[in-house]
Design a protein around this motif. Structure first.
Motif, PDB file in Angstrom:
ATOM      1  N   MET A   1       5.890  59.750 -22.224  1.00 50.42           N
ATOM      2  CA  MET A   1       5.300  59.100 -23.369  1.00 50.42           C
ATOM      3  C   MET A   1       4.278  58.083 -22.871  1.00 50.42           C
ATOM      4  O   MET A   1       4.491  57.412 -21.878  1.00 50.42           O
ATOM      5  CB  MET A   1       6.373  58.399 -24.201  1.00 50.42           C
ATOM      6  N   SER A   2       3.187  57.957 -23.589  1.00 52.12           N
ATOM      7  CA  SER A   2       2.181  56.972 -23.203  1.00 52.12           C
ATOM      8  C   SER A   2       1.598  56.325 -24.462  1.00 52.12           C
ATOM      9  O   SER A   2       1.701  56.852 -25.559  1.00 52.12           O
ATOM     10  CB  SER A   2       1.070  57.637 -22.394  1.00 52.12           C
ATOM     11  N   TRP A   3       1.002  55.177 -24.254  1.00 47.35           N
ATOM     12  CA  TRP A   3       0.354  54.444 -25.334  1.00 47.35           C
ATOM     13  C   TRP A   3      -1.070  54.955 -25.478  1.00 47.35           C
ATOM     14  O   TRP A   3      -1.679  55.374 -24.519  1.00 47.35           O
ATOM     15  CB  TRP A   3       0.316  52.949 -25.016  1.00 47.35           C
TER      16      TRP A   3
END
Length: 79
Positions: A1-3
Motif C-alpha cells: 500500500m502506498s500514499w
C-alpha cells in the motif's frame, strides 16, 4: 500500500481536529493570511471551501479554541 498525493485548488494546512459527516471531512484550514473551513469529500476525493466573511474568519483564528462538531448530521462550530 502506498500514499498518493491529491491536487487541491488552494494551498492550505489543517488547524486542529476535523469532523466527518456523511463521508465528508470538514476542518479549519489555514492559508497565508486567512482561515477557512475546508471540506474533503472522501467518496470522490474532491476539496472545496466554505466562503467566509470577515466576522466568521475572526472566529476561526488558529489561537482560538474553536472546534467543529457533528450535531445530528449538521456541522456546527463551538467556541
Amino acid at each position: 500500500m502506498s500514499w498518493r498525493k491529491l491536487n487541491c485548488p488552494e494551498n492550505h494546512y489543517p488547524i486542529g481536529e476535523g469532523v466527518c459527516i456523511d463521508e465528508v471531512l470538514y476542518y479549519i484550514a489555514g492559508q497565508a493570511k486567512t482561515v477557512k473551513i475546508a471540506c474533503f469529500d472522501v467518496r470522490n476525493e474532491n476539496f472545496s471551501f466554505f466562503k467566509t466573511d470577515s466576522s466568521i474568519m475572526k472566529l476561526l483564528v488558529p489561537s482560538s479554541p474553536t472546534k467543529l462538531i457533528n450535531y445530528k448530521g449538521k456541522l456546527i462550530r463551538r467556541d
